[in-house]
Design a protein around this motif. Sequence first.
Motif, PDB file in Angstrom:
ATOM      1  N   ARG A   4      47.959  22.072  36.696  1.00  0.00           N
ATOM      2  CA  ARG A   4      49.299  21.879  37.262  1.00  0.00           C
ATOM      3  C   ARG A   4      49.288  20.772  38.309  1.00  0.00           C
ATOM      4  O   ARG A   4      50.200  19.953  38.359  1.00  0.00           O
ATOM      5  CB  ARG A   4      49.827  23.173  37.876  1.00  0.00           C
ATOM      6  N   ASN A   7      49.000  17.413  36.483  1.00  0.00           N
ATOM      7  CA  ASN A   7      50.288  17.016  35.904  1.00  0.00           C
ATOM      8  C   ASN A   7      51.266  16.555  36.973  1.00  0.00           C
ATOM      9  O   ASN A   7      52.012  15.602  36.771  1.00  0.00           O
ATOM     10  CB  ASN A   7      50.895  18.163  35.089  1.00  0.00           C
ATOM     11  N   SER A   8      51.265  17.224  38.127  1.00  0.00           N
ATOM     12  CA  SER A   8      52.140  16.821  39.228  1.00  0.00           C
ATOM     13  C   SER A   8      51.769  15.449  39.762  1.00  0.00           C
ATOM     14  O   SER A   8      52.641  14.651  40.111  1.00  0.00           O
ATOM     15  CB  SER A   8      52.091  17.854  40.362  1.00  0.00           C
ATOM     16  N   ILE A  10      50.164  13.012  37.984  1.00  0.00           N
ATOM     17  CA  ILE A  10      50.436  12.024  36.934  1.00  0.00           C
ATOM     18  C   ILE A  10      51.922  11.726  36.832  1.00  0.00           C
ATOM     19  O   ILE A  10      52.323  10.574  36.666  1.00  0.00           O
ATOM     20  CB  ILE A  10      49.861  12.510  35.588  1.00  0.00           C
ATOM     21  N   HIS A  11      52.771  12.737  36.971  1.00  0.00           N
ATOM     22  CA  HIS A  11      54.217  12.547  36.807  1.00  0.00           C
ATOM     23  C   HIS A  11      54.929  12.195  38.113  1.00  0.00           C
ATOM     24  O   HIS A  11      56.147  12.044  38.129  1.00  0.00           O
ATOM     25  CB  HIS A  11      54.840  13.784  36.172  1.00  0.00           C
ATOM     26  N   GLY A  12      54.178  12.070  39.197  1.00  0.00           N
ATOM     27  CA  GLY A  12      54.761  11.601  40.450  1.00  0.00           C
ATOM     28  C   GLY A  12      55.452  12.653  41.301  1.00  0.00           C
ATOM     29  O   GLY A  12      56.114  12.323  42.279  1.00  0.00           O
ATOM     30  N   TYR A  13      55.301  13.920  40.959  1.00  0.00           N
ATOM     31  CA  TYR A  13      55.892  14.978  41.773  1.00  0.00           C
ATOM     32  C   TYR A  13      55.076  15.228  43.036  1.00  0.00           C
ATOM     33  O   TYR A  13      55.552  15.811  43.998  1.00  0.00           O
ATOM     34  CB  TYR A  13      56.000  16.291  40.988  1.00  0.00           C
ATOM     35  N   GLU A  60      45.816   7.743  35.542  1.00  0.00           N
ATOM     36  CA  GLU A  60      45.526   9.099  35.055  1.00  0.00           C
ATOM     37  C   GLU A  60      44.055   9.458  35.277  1.00  0.00           C
ATOM     38  O   GLU A  60      43.737  10.566  35.721  1.00  0.00           O
ATOM     39  CB  GLU A  60      45.889   9.234  33.579  1.00  0.00           C
ATOM     40  N   CYS A  63      43.481  10.177  38.898  1.00  0.00           N
ATOM     41  CA  CYS A  63      43.934  11.530  39.249  1.00  0.00           C
ATOM     42  C   CYS A  63      42.869  12.561  38.891  1.00  0.00           C
ATOM     43  O   CYS A  63      42.577  13.468  39.688  1.00  0.00           O
ATOM     44  CB  CYS A  63      45.238  11.867  38.532  1.00  0.00           C
TER      45      CYS A  63
END
Length: 100
Positions: A4, A7-8, A10-13, A60, A63
């Motif tokens: 999680r 993914n956060s 990588i997606h910029g959250y 990626e 990260c």
Amino acid sequence: MQERILNSLIHGYLSFFDILRSYDINLAVVNHLSSNILGMVYKTKRQTYVIVLNGNINYETQCKVFLHELYHIENHMPTMGYCIGLDMQHTPLELEAENA
């Protein structure tokens, strides 16, 4: 949990800096590392951690390497006096961090 966070990131959250602030860790992105060194972590004389990432790898991968080095800080560094080595990708410590 790590999936999680990955993914956060990588997606910029979430940013590296959000995590760094919560752990009081410094980050260095270096463009002149050998291509076989993706990253490393070390503890300074002032007892702070520095995660070094290879700036020539894609975001990626950065990260994934970041989370790998964070795992070392949380799980290996507190119990080890030191760990030196640049060709350690097959050691039990590295395999544990990679599979976390």
